[in-house]
Design an enzyme around this catalytic site. Sequence first.
Site, PDB file in Angstrom:
ATOM      1  N   LYS A   5       0.855  -1.206   0.000  1.00  0.00           N
ATOM      2  CA  LYS A   5       0.000   0.000   0.000  1.00  0.00           C
ATOM      3  C   LYS A   5       0.880   1.242   0.000  1.00  0.00           C
ATOM      4  O   LYS A   5       0.648   2.175  -0.773  1.00  0.00           O
ATOM      5  CB  LYS A   5      -0.906   0.018   1.236  1.00  0.00           C
ATOM      6  CG  LYS A   5      -2.112  -0.878   1.118  1.00  0.00           C
ATOM      7  CD  LYS A   5      -2.847  -0.999   2.441  1.00  0.00           C
ATOM      8  CE  LYS A   5      -3.849  -2.141   2.359  1.00  0.00           C
ATOM      9  NZ  LYS A   5      -4.320  -2.621   3.647  1.00  0.00           N
ATOM     10  N   GLN A  22      -5.127  -1.381   9.479  1.00  0.00           N
ATOM     11  CA  GLN A  22      -5.057  -2.728   8.929  1.00  0.00           C
ATOM     12  C   GLN A  22      -5.708  -3.730   9.888  1.00  0.00           C
ATOM     13  O   GLN A  22      -5.443  -3.720  11.092  1.00  0.00           O
ATOM     14  CB  GLN A  22      -3.579  -3.101   8.688  1.00  0.00           C
ATOM     15  CG  GLN A  22      -3.367  -4.444   8.016  1.00  0.00           C
ATOM     16  CD  GLN A  22      -3.867  -4.504   6.584  1.00  0.00           C
ATOM     17  OE1 GLN A  22      -3.891  -3.498   5.866  1.00  0.00           O
ATOM     18  NE2 GLN A  22      -4.283  -5.676   6.149  1.00  0.00           N
ATOM     19  N   ASP A  28     -11.525   2.897   3.883  1.00  0.00           N
ATOM     20  CA  ASP A  28     -11.941   1.487   3.838  1.00  0.00           C
ATOM     21  C   ASP A  28     -13.458   1.356   3.694  1.00  0.00           C
ATOM     22  O   ASP A  28     -13.953   0.282   3.361  1.00  0.00           O
ATOM     23  CB  ASP A  28     -11.543   0.798   5.156  1.00  0.00           C
ATOM     24  CG  ASP A  28     -10.331  -0.103   5.019  1.00  0.00           C
ATOM     25  OD1 ASP A  28     -10.098  -0.626   3.921  1.00  0.00           O
ATOM     26  OD2 ASP A  28      -9.623  -0.277   6.029  1.00  0.00           O
TER      27      ASP A  28
HETATM   28  N1  GUN Z   1      -7.385  -6.776   6.072  1.00  0.00           N
HETATM   29  C1  GUN Z   1      -7.735  -7.541   5.006  1.00  0.00           C
HETATM   30  N2  GUN Z   1      -8.368  -6.788   4.079  1.00  0.00           N
HETATM   31  C2  GUN Z   1      -8.438  -5.533   4.575  1.00  0.00           C
HETATM   32  C3  GUN Z   1      -8.984  -4.311   4.078  1.00  0.00           C
HETATM   33  O1  GUN Z   1      -9.550  -4.231   2.984  1.00  0.00           O
HETATM   34  N3  GUN Z   1      -8.838  -3.237   4.890  1.00  0.00           N
HETATM   35  C4  GUN Z   1      -8.239  -3.312   6.110  1.00  0.00           C
HETATM   36  N4  GUN Z   1      -8.162  -2.208   6.834  1.00  0.00           N
HETATM   37  N5  GUN Z   1      -7.721  -4.424   6.599  1.00  0.00           N
HETATM   38  C5  GUN Z   1      -7.828  -5.532   5.839  1.00  0.00           C
END
Ligand code: GUN
Length: 300
Positions: free
Chosen positions: A54, A98, A121
């Site tokens: 990311k 996350q 998100d």
């Molecule tokens: N963990 C797995 N997929 C995601 C996601 O799309 N966003 C976040 N914040 N954590 C994750």
Amino acid sequence: MSSQIIDGKGFAATLRAKIAHGVETLQSDYNVTPGLAVVLVGTDPASEVYVRNKARQTVEVGMTSFEHKLPDTTSQAELLALIETLNTDPSVHGILVQLPLPDHIDATLVINAIAPQKDVDGFHVANVGMSSTGQSAMVPCTPLGCLMLLRDQLGSLRGKTALVIGRSNIVGRPMARLLIQADCSVIVAHRHTTNTAELCRMADIVVVAVGQPGLVRADWIKPGATVIDVGINRIDAPERGPGKTRLVGDVAYDEVAEVAGAITPVPGGVGPMTIACLLANTLIACARSYDIPDPEGLTP
Ligand code: GUN
């Protein structure tokens, strides 16, 4: 019949190029640079890989990346204090915490502490509620990526029957909401559904996100249907040598590809779309925060 392979990797690259162009527009016309803060608590190896990817892609499209890596001993109060700081930081337009978080932290509480307009998100209850009632909101990245691939493949989705397999807050539920909003008739199957194969045979669109390799079989698929495989499962691959593994989705790809009209591969299908959509959401959140029109028209 052999189905068309949906090139998510290529689509995501094109999307990132558009986002980079949008970032240039915000910088040149408004003197604004979008900023994305990613918060990781602990040392889960898969999460560390995601967070690193990311951050790299954020910088590649010209945005500012703020990385906050906290030890797994971080208290909930400390994490909430960091979120409050990010909520009020004018250089941060998107915040992602996350998941999963360590057990001693209440993930729902933390997500709902993020300012909804910075919740890239789309997990905050305000965004979930707004999107459920057809109002403009931040939309979760993986379902948004699936929707973009479906629209690119099929054009209008109006009147199509869609089956979503899985009801997680990250993929299944928001996917169903987006498909309803796109005028599909939507069925959601989950672990308690007793006739998933039968429901699947009715579907023009199948989106599966359950984490079960090979769950969706060829005889579940209506000929010509579009199949979106969100699963990413690592399985043993002794044919590649001792101790080797490979990634597969939730769809028995080889046999389903003989029946479906179009299908996403794993890897190279939905996976690359998730981060691209996170960056799209950050661009949108940044533009909105200054009342600037969405420079690339990426708002879903
Ligand atoms: N963990 C797995 N997929 C995601 C996601 O799309 N966003 C976040 N914040 N954590 C994750």
